[in-house]
Design a protein around this motif. Structure first.
Motif, mmCIF file in Angstrom:
data_model
loop_
_atom_site.group_PDB
_atom_site.id
_atom_site.type_symbol
_atom_site.label_atom_id
_atom_site.label_comp_id
_atom_site.label_asym_id
_atom_site.label_seq_id
_atom_site.Cartn_x
_atom_site.Cartn_y
_atom_site.Cartn_z
ATOM 1 N N ARG A 185 0.828 -1.206 0.000
ATOM 2 C CA ARG A 185 0.000 0.000 0.000
ATOM 3 C C ARG A 185 0.867 1.262 0.000
ATOM 4 O O ARG A 185 0.618 2.212 -0.752
ATOM 5 C CB ARG A 185 -0.911 -0.013 1.235
ATOM 6 C CG ARG A 185 -1.751 1.232 1.414
ATOM 7 C CD ARG A 185 -2.766 1.051 2.543
ATOM 8 N NE ARG A 185 -2.144 0.600 3.774
ATOM 9 C CZ ARG A 185 -1.632 1.434 4.695
ATOM 10 N NH1 ARG A 185 -1.637 2.736 4.483
ATOM 11 N NH2 ARG A 185 -1.114 0.957 5.801
ATOM 12 N N THR A 186 1.901 1.270 0.832
ATOM 13 C CA THR A 186 2.757 2.451 0.964
ATOM 14 C C THR A 186 3.520 2.753 -0.310
ATOM 15 O O THR A 186 3.537 3.887 -0.797
ATOM 16 C CB THR A 186 3.761 2.253 2.124
ATOM 17 O OG1 THR A 186 3.036 2.001 3.332
ATOM 18 C CG2 THR A 186 4.636 3.485 2.312
ATOM 19 N N TRP A 187 4.156 1.739 -0.883
ATOM 20 C CA TRP A 187 4.964 1.987 -2.082
ATOM 21 C C TRP A 187 4.100 2.174 -3.319
ATOM 22 O O TRP A 187 4.517 2.840 -4.272
ATOM 23 C CB TRP A 187 5.982 0.863 -2.278
ATOM 24 C CG TRP A 187 6.837 0.639 -1.069
ATOM 25 C CD1 TRP A 187 7.218 -0.557 -0.537
ATOM 26 C CD2 TRP A 187 7.428 1.649 -0.229
ATOM 27 N NE1 TRP A 187 7.982 -0.355 0.597
ATOM 28 C CE2 TRP A 187 8.130 0.978 0.801
ATOM 29 C CE3 TRP A 187 7.422 3.041 -0.233
ATOM 30 C CZ2 TRP A 187 8.816 1.666 1.801
ATOM 31 C CZ3 TRP A 187 8.107 3.729 0.768
ATOM 32 C CH2 TRP A 187 8.794 3.048 1.762
ATOM 33 N N GLY A 188 2.889 1.614 -3.322
ATOM 34 C CA GLY A 188 1.956 1.913 -4.413
ATOM 35 C C GLY A 188 1.577 3.384 -4.402
ATOM 36 O O GLY A 188 1.491 4.040 -5.440
ATOM 37 N N THR A 189 1.358 3.913 -3.195
ATOM 38 C CA THR A 189 1.062 5.334 -3.054
ATOM 39 C C THR A 189 2.253 6.182 -3.479
ATOM 40 O O THR A 189 2.095 7.215 -4.146
ATOM 41 C CB THR A 189 0.687 5.654 -1.592
ATOM 42 O OG1 THR A 189 -0.508 4.945 -1.251
ATOM 43 C CG2 THR A 189 0.472 7.149 -1.380
ATOM 44 N N PHE A 190 3.447 5.751 -3.116
ATOM 45 C CA PHE A 190 4.663 6.472 -3.492
ATOM 46 C C PHE A 190 4.763 6.580 -5.010
ATOM 47 O O PHE A 190 5.008 7.660 -5.569
ATOM 48 C CB PHE A 190 5.870 5.750 -2.912
ATOM 49 C CG PHE A 190 7.194 6.412 -3.136
ATOM 50 C CD1 PHE A 190 7.309 7.797 -3.256
ATOM 51 C CD2 PHE A 190 8.357 5.652 -3.211
ATOM 52 C CE1 PHE A 190 8.554 8.413 -3.442
ATOM 53 C CE2 PHE A 190 9.590 6.258 -3.395
ATOM 54 C CZ PHE A 190 9.691 7.638 -3.518
#
Length: 201
Positions: A185-190
């Motif tokens: 989720r975090t790196w997809g947002t990044f």
């Protein structure tokens, strides 16, 4: 020498599981998941696993949902390097600009679902000779264990622009499933934030 080589791309499998924060200069962007990539790009050939660690995850996220021209990697990297913490990089405690000096410390904070809450995730930043990438190496007190690493690489494959992320852990204190889901989720947002910044720059 061997240790330096192991550091060549980016650490903190930990950071992979870090909290998502809203970019200061842009409206929130929906995360782009690794499975949406039309092509399954290969991980960078220079990514080498160090002794004493294990691969926790590897993801490839589309930065934009269209084919790009040569030079898009540079544009994406430029979009994030001067607008990093609080802007494109969705993790608490990140510097406003991506550090250029190897060994620079960032005291990141990773937040998970209860009962784990937020955890300290101090890392050192390294470029390691990678043109459009960097890596973190976890310091003592990091929830993934000292020496854990996470590598970030921006690259094109078949015209599509990707953010490749690969994480290695030593002694994690967070369950693998939770760690990987939060990282996805975090790196997809990044990746989505980088694409948004590219469009506005």
């Amino acid at each position: 020498m061997r240790r330096t080589l192991g550091l060549t791309l980016a650490t903190v499998a930990a950071v992979g599981s870090l909290a998502v924060t809203t970019p200061a200069s842009a409206a929130p962007v929906a995360p782009v998941t690794a499975v949406t990539a039309p092509v399954a790009p290969a991980a960078p050939a220079t990514d080498v696993s160090a002794a004493g660690s294990r691969l926790l995850y590897k993801y490839n996220f589309q930065i934009v949902k269209r084919k790009t021209k040569a030079g898009a990697e540079k544009k994406a990297y430029n979009a994030l390097k001067n607008c990093f913490g609080g802007c494109t990089f969705p993790v608490k405690g990140a510097a406003k600009k991506l550090p250029t000096r190897d060994g620079t410390t960032m005291n990141l904070t990773a937040c998970f679902a209860d009962p784990f809450g937020c955890k300290k995730a101090p890392v050192k930043v390294y470029r390691g000779g990678v043109k459009y990438g960097w890596h973190f190496i976890a310091k003592k007190g990091h929830f993934d264990g000292t020496g854990s690493r996470i590598y970030f690489t921006i690259y094109r494959k078949h015209g599509y622009l990707y953010l490749g992320v690969r994480a290695y852990v030593t002694k994690p204190t967070i369950p693998d499933g939770l760690n990987k889901n939060t990282a996805n989720r975090t790196w997809g947002t990044f990746a989505a934030n980088i694409g948004h910044k590219m469009g506005s720059s």
